[in-house]
Design an enzyme around this catalytic site. Structure first.
Site, PDB file in Angstrom:
ATOM      1  CG  HIS A   1      -3.182   3.604   1.639  1.00 27.53           C
ATOM      2  ND1 HIS A   1      -3.673   3.103   0.458  1.00 27.53           N
ATOM      3  CD2 HIS A   1      -3.261   2.586   2.544  1.00 27.53           C
ATOM      4  CE1 HIS A   1      -4.027   1.846   0.631  1.00 27.53           C
ATOM      5  NE2 HIS A   1      -3.794   1.512   1.888  1.00 27.53           N
TER       6      HIS A   1
ATOM      7  CB  CYS B   1      -0.962  -0.005   1.180  1.00 31.86           C
ATOM      8  SG  CYS B   1      -2.152  -1.348   1.066  1.00 31.86           S
TER       9      CYS B   1
ATOM     10  CG  ASN C   1      -6.667  -0.657   0.956  1.00 27.08           C
ATOM     11  OD1 ASN C   1      -5.950  -0.312   0.030  1.00 27.08           O
ATOM     12  ND2 ASN C   1      -6.197  -0.973   2.151  1.00 27.08           N
TER      13      ASN C   1
HETATM   14  N1  COA Z   1     -18.264  -8.644   9.420  1.00 22.31           N
HETATM   15  C1  COA Z   1     -18.650  -8.861  10.700  1.00 22.31           C
HETATM   16  N2  COA Z   1     -17.791  -9.094  11.690  1.00 22.31           N
HETATM   17  C2  COA Z   1     -16.480  -9.096  11.384  1.00 22.31           C
HETATM   18  C3  COA Z   1     -16.008  -8.869  10.082  1.00 22.31           C
HETATM   19  C4  COA Z   1     -16.971  -8.655   9.080  1.00 22.31           C
HETATM   20  N3  COA Z   1     -16.620  -8.435   7.789  1.00 22.31           N
HETATM   21  N4  COA Z   1     -14.669  -8.938  10.085  1.00 22.31           N
HETATM   22  C5  COA Z   1     -14.298  -9.183  11.365  1.00 22.31           C
HETATM   23  N5  COA Z   1     -15.397  -9.281  12.141  1.00 22.31           N
HETATM   24  C6  COA Z   1     -15.467  -9.549  13.587  1.00 22.31           C
HETATM   25  C7  COA Z   1     -14.216 -10.189  14.118  1.00 22.31           C
HETATM   26  O1  COA Z   1     -14.233 -11.594  13.872  1.00 22.31           O
HETATM   27  C8  COA Z   1     -14.328  -9.877  15.583  1.00 22.31           C
HETATM   28  O2  COA Z   1     -15.218 -10.767  16.186  1.00 22.31           O
HETATM   29  P1  COA Z   1     -14.941 -11.346  17.661  1.00 22.31           P
HETATM   30  O3  COA Z   1     -14.948 -10.127  18.545  1.00 22.31           O
HETATM   31  O4  COA Z   1     -16.054 -12.259  17.867  1.00 22.31           O
HETATM   32  O5  COA Z   1     -13.585 -11.984  17.572  1.00 22.31           O
HETATM   33  C9  COA Z   1     -14.976  -8.489  15.587  1.00 22.31           C
HETATM   34  O6  COA Z   1     -15.577  -8.322  14.299  1.00 22.31           O
HETATM   35  C10 COA Z   1     -14.004  -7.368  15.814  1.00 22.31           C
HETATM   36  O7  COA Z   1     -12.880  -7.573  14.991  1.00 22.31           O
HETATM   37  P2  COA Z   1     -11.686  -6.550  14.949  1.00 22.31           P
HETATM   38  O8  COA Z   1     -10.658  -7.053  13.985  1.00 22.31           O
HETATM   39  O9  COA Z   1     -11.224  -6.260  16.345  1.00 22.31           O
HETATM   40  O10 COA Z   1     -12.442  -5.280  14.355  1.00 22.31           O
HETATM   41  P3  COA Z   1     -11.868  -3.849  14.048  1.00 22.31           P
HETATM   42  O11 COA Z   1     -12.712  -2.834  14.656  1.00 22.31           O
HETATM   43  O12 COA Z   1     -10.391  -3.780  14.279  1.00 22.31           O
HETATM   44  O13 COA Z   1     -12.097  -3.719  12.476  1.00 22.31           O
HETATM   45  C11 COA Z   1     -10.828  -3.876  10.463  1.00 22.31           C
HETATM   46  C12 COA Z   1     -11.480  -4.629  11.605  1.00 22.31           C
HETATM   47  C13 COA Z   1     -10.096  -4.883   9.572  1.00 22.31           C
HETATM   48  C14 COA Z   1     -11.899  -3.166   9.673  1.00 22.31           C
HETATM   49  C15 COA Z   1      -9.844  -2.836  11.051  1.00 22.31           C
HETATM   50  O14 COA Z   1      -9.014  -3.454  12.004  1.00 22.31           O
HETATM   51  C16 COA Z   1      -9.005  -2.203  10.019  1.00 22.31           C
HETATM   52  O15 COA Z   1      -9.482  -1.557   9.105  1.00 22.31           O
HETATM   53  N6  COA Z   1      -7.677  -2.309  10.145  1.00 22.31           N
HETATM   54  C17 COA Z   1      -6.775  -1.747   9.207  1.00 22.31           C
HETATM   55  C18 COA Z   1      -6.673  -2.697   8.078  1.00 22.31           C
HETATM   56  C19 COA Z   1      -6.028  -2.092   6.879  1.00 22.31           C
HETATM   57  O16 COA Z   1      -6.172  -0.928   6.655  1.00 22.31           O
HETATM   58  N7  COA Z   1      -5.334  -2.905   6.116  1.00 22.31           N
HETATM   59  C20 COA Z   1      -4.707  -2.491   4.953  1.00 22.31           C
HETATM   60  C21 COA Z   1      -3.409  -1.907   5.271  1.00 22.31           C
HETATM   61  S1  COA Z   1      -2.975  -0.688   4.220  1.00 22.31           S
END
Ligand code: COA
Length: 311
Positions: A236, A109, A266
């Site tokens: 980004h 990214c 993204n």
């Molecule tokens: N739908 C519903 N629930 C989901 C889900 C989805 N698509 N994806 C994950 N969950 C669940 C998880 O399993 C977890 O459940 P649990 O509590 O029972 O274990 C819960 O939601 C919370 O997950 P978590 O990963 O802590 O959520 P979050 O608030 O961190 O959001 C992202 C997840 C991926 C959206 C967030 O962490 C994020 O955007 N991170 C940055 C990722 C990124 O930008 N990557 C590219 C790099 S450039």
């Protein structure tokens, strides 16, 4: 001064809303969760190949009369299955840039800011002609459709810009490129080339924390150190929540941090150039050498980079 004279982008035709994605993949999720946690409403997934996305974007950027004057092509991508030939070489042949050479950069990214860094440095060797810089991604081909935490986040697309070479750097260019070990294996893509099979694995929370602890503070320092007064921070597009946090932590007006993540998701290395082209299309950015922008890219590696210049 060497300057950016054209931008362009290409998004494939196949728009996938959150509901459509859930229906297609059968993941346990819902539109509200995805929108609240990421800001994403839809993304485009390509039927066509990765390289055709790049060719389509390049054709929007380069006029046929400029083709033979392209000296250098730098392509950023993380989603190619082919170690060789490079996307840059394939593109040079496909568009007929007969006097160009080029190469690829895999900076995930952060790929576009890395490509622009290198292009800005190398283009200073040329007193004429053009340097083409592209971010091209078909992220849909490296995602696991059963992994609800990654399949919702990424889209396909390509974007880029054309620099007119004149032996000088981009106006008022300054930058900082950074890297650190990904000791938690926050983002990896394991590729089995012979099976055309690659799968991304990501610990979203780790990535989120990395942006909070490393990217935003170093961006703040970068802006302060260079005393930057800028028109747009083109960041980004990883998560709308991260963009909102940047706005808050850097005390920047909302209008200065544009966003297109809701409609395209993204796009990895294509994220920044696709957004830049949107601003140009909307006539918010005019390519007249008067507006100052800050770019910030971050992601797998872990790697990140900040740049500023006039365009
Ligand atoms: N739908 C519903 N629930 C989901 C889900 C989805 N698509 N994806 C994950 N969950 C669940 C998880 O399993 C977890 O459940 P649990 O509590 O029972 O274990 C819960 O939601 C919370 O997950 P978590 O990963 O802590 O959520 P979050 O608030 O961190 O959001 C992202 C997840 C991926 C959206 C967030 O962490 C994020 O955007 N991170 C940055 C990722 C990124 O930008 N990557 C590219 C790099 S450039």
């Amino acid at each position: 001064m060497g300057h950016i004279i054209q931008t362009g982008s290409f998004l494939p035709g196949n728009k996938i809303t959150n509901d459509k994605l859930i229906q297609r993949t059968q993941i346990d999720s819902n539109d509200d969760w995805i929108q609240q946690r990421t800001g994403i409403k839809s993304r485009y997934w390509a039927e066509e190949s990765l390289i055709s996305l790049g060719i389509n974007a390049a054709k929007k950027i380069v006029q046929s009369s400029q083709l033979s004057d392209i000296k250098l092509v730098v392509v950023a991508s993380m989603s190619s299955y082919l170690p060789t030939p490079s996307l840059a070489n394939q593109l040079i042949a496909a568009i007929g840039a007969e006097n160009a050479w080029g190469f690829d950069i895999n900076g995930a990214c952060s790929g576009f800011v890395m490509a622009l860094e290198v292009a800005n440095a190398l283009s200073q060797q040329y007193t004429e002609g053009y340097t083409l810089v592209l971010g091209i991604e078909k992220m849909s081909q490296i995602l696991n459709p059963d992994d609800r935490s990654t399949i919702i986040l990424f889209g396909d697309g390509a974007g880029g810009l054309l620099i007119e070479n004149n032996g000088k750097a981009l106006p008022e260019f300054c930058s900082q490129q950074l890297a650190q070990a990904d000791s938690e294996r926050a983002i990896t893509v394991d590729v089995s080339y012979c099976q055309n099979n690659a799968v991304m694995e990501m610990k979203g929370r780790e990535v989120f924390n990395f942006v909070m602890r490393q990217v935003i503070p170093t961006l703040k320092d970068f802006i302060e150190e260079h005393q930057l007064s800028f028109d747009y921070l083109i960041a980004h597009q990883a998560n709308q929540r991260l963009l909102d946090l940047m706005e808050q932590k850097l005390s920047i007006e909302k209008e200065k941090i544009p966003s297109n993540i809701a409609s395209v998701a993204n796009l990895s290395a294509a994220s920044i150039p696709v957004l830049l082209d949107k601003l140009v299309q909307e006539k918010k950015v005019r390519l007249e050498g008067k507006q100052q922008v800050v770019l910030t890219g971050f992601g797998a590696g872990l790697a990140w980079g900040h740049q500023s210049f006039k365009l």
